[in-house]
Design an enzyme around this catalytic site. Structure first.
Site, PDB file in Angstrom:
ATOM      1  N   HIS A  59      -7.793  19.755  -4.747  1.00 16.87           N
ATOM      2  CA  HIS A  59      -8.256  18.704  -5.651  1.00 16.87           C
ATOM      3  C   HIS A  59      -8.451  19.237  -7.069  1.00 16.87           C
ATOM      4  O   HIS A  59      -9.172  18.642  -7.873  1.00 16.87           O
ATOM      5  CB  HIS A  59      -9.580  18.104  -5.157  1.00 16.87           C
ATOM      6  CG  HIS A  59      -9.462  17.289  -3.923  1.00 16.87           C
ATOM      7  ND1 HIS A  59      -9.148  17.830  -2.702  1.00 16.87           N
ATOM      8  CD2 HIS A  59      -9.600  15.956  -3.710  1.00 16.87           C
ATOM      9  CE1 HIS A  59      -9.114  16.870  -1.784  1.00 16.87           C
ATOM     10  NE2 HIS A  59      -9.369  15.727  -2.378  1.00 16.87           N
ATOM     11  N   GLU A 119      -0.554   6.040  -1.950  1.00 18.86           N
ATOM     12  CA  GLU A 119      -0.041   6.229  -3.307  1.00 18.86           C
ATOM     13  C   GLU A 119       1.456   5.971  -3.420  1.00 18.86           C
ATOM     14  O   GLU A 119       1.914   5.363  -4.396  1.00 18.86           O
ATOM     15  CB  GLU A 119      -0.371   7.638  -3.797  1.00 18.86           C
ATOM     16  CG  GLU A 119      -1.823   7.862  -4.160  1.00 18.86           C
ATOM     17  CD  GLU A 119      -2.708   8.157  -2.959  1.00 18.86           C
ATOM     18  OE1 GLU A 119      -3.942   8.268  -3.127  1.00 18.86           O
ATOM     19  OE2 GLU A 119      -2.161   8.265  -1.827  1.00 18.86           O
TER      20      GLU A 119
END
Length: 326
Positions: free
Chosen positions: A129, A60
């Site tokens: 998450h 990322e």
């Protein structure tokens, strides 16, 4: 009017903007060959090819940085994070490069980039998450933060975000990709920074955004059966916030409940509560009440998940408090 899924509305927005402007491209993990982790970009590789629908490694920080550099050089990247939990790996590029570049360059470099992906909980995915970072990014000057709650808003706001000359954080929900709603055939854009009254009422204002709008609207339905007419405001964007819409509603209803999935400390709900006490104090007949997730990491256990997240019952209880009803 036709009815399509949330993911289809996002796909249409990106595809229409890519047809309109050759400088728009999509980059992220599994966006091309796999058609997107949530099938948002399904079929786009076939239409636009690998130069504009670009699969990346699990890196990322790297592809966010590539996107910022591309935007500074005249392109309009859409950077997809599989979830915004993973954006923390790239937060230096978002907060210290994309958000600050216009100011640090004395206006020489715009960064017209969209960072988009799923935010918040999606069931039993564990604490790492399941975070909500809307308030984190909204705290950063130079960013715009969009959190749509339905397919119609999703398409109009994504098209506006792609055309915007500033970096936009565009936050979706894994639990909403299959949601269906009416979306017109023709082109339309929705302005960033303008809230929407999803339900009119006179007795109490309920403010929310993103998938918590489902909780707010369901609570309003239950309240209506008891003769309480709630006005439900969807912020749609949390930077900038349409403070005026909230204040005008509270001037009419004199009470406010804010429903937000994030933890309570330094949240968007805190900002709304502060703004109301600063600018609508004389109209309030009760303190503003916030309904947030409990101040703990989200558990994997479904029982704990249910107890942790904002829900209809907690929202109804908050409304009864501000109305001094048992």
């Amino acid at each position: 009017m036709r009815v399509i899924q949330y993911r289809e509305a996002l796909r249409e927005a990106m595809s229409e903007e890519m047809r309109r402007d050759k400088n728009v491209f999509l980059m992220g993990e599994e966006v091309a060959e796999y058609n997107g982790a949530y099938k948002v970009s399904q079929g786009m590789l076939d239409e636009f090819g690998p130069d504009r629908i670009i699969d990346t490694p699990i890196a990322e920080l790297g592809f966010a940085g590539l996107g910022v550099g591309a935007a500074m050089n005249g392109l309009r990247p859409i950077i997809e994070f599989m979830t915004f939990n993973f954006s923390l790996v790239a937060i230096d590029q978002i907060v210290n490069s994309a958000a600050k570049m216009l100011a640090m360059s004395g206006g020489a470099y715009n960064v017209p980039i969209v960072f988009r992906g799923a935010t918040g909980n999606a069931g039993q995915l564990g604490a790492t998450h399941s975070s909500n970072f809307e308030n984190w990014f909204a705290n950063t000057p130079g960013l715009k933060v969009v959190v749509p709650s339905n397919p119609y808003d999703a398409k109009g706001l994504l098209k506006a975000s792609i055309r915007d000359n500033d970096p936009v954080i565009y936050m979706e929900s894994e639990l909403m990709y299959g949601d269906k709603g009416e979306v017109p055939e023709g082109e339309y854009l929705l302005p960033i920074g303008v809230a929407d009254i999803k339900r009119k009422g006179k007795d109490v204002t309920i403010v929310s955004f993103g998938k918590m709008m489902k909780v707010a609207l369901e609570a309003a339905e239950v309240l209506a059966k008891d003769g309480i007419e709630a006005e439900v405001i969807d912020l749609r964007t949390v930077r900038p916030i349409d403070y005026a819409a909230v204040v005008e509603s509270v001037k009419k209803t004199n009470r406010c409940v804010v429903v937000e999935e994030a933890n309570p400390i330094a949240g968007i709900s805190s900002e709304i509560a502060y703004h109301l006490q600063r600018n609508a104090f004389d109209y309030l007949d009760a303190p503003v009440i916030r309904v947030n997730s409990m101040d703990i990491p989200l558990s994997y256990s479904p029982t704990y998940i249910e107890a942790t997240l904002p829900n209809v019952k907690r929202t109804l209880d908050a409304v009864k408090q501000v109305m001094y009803k048992k």
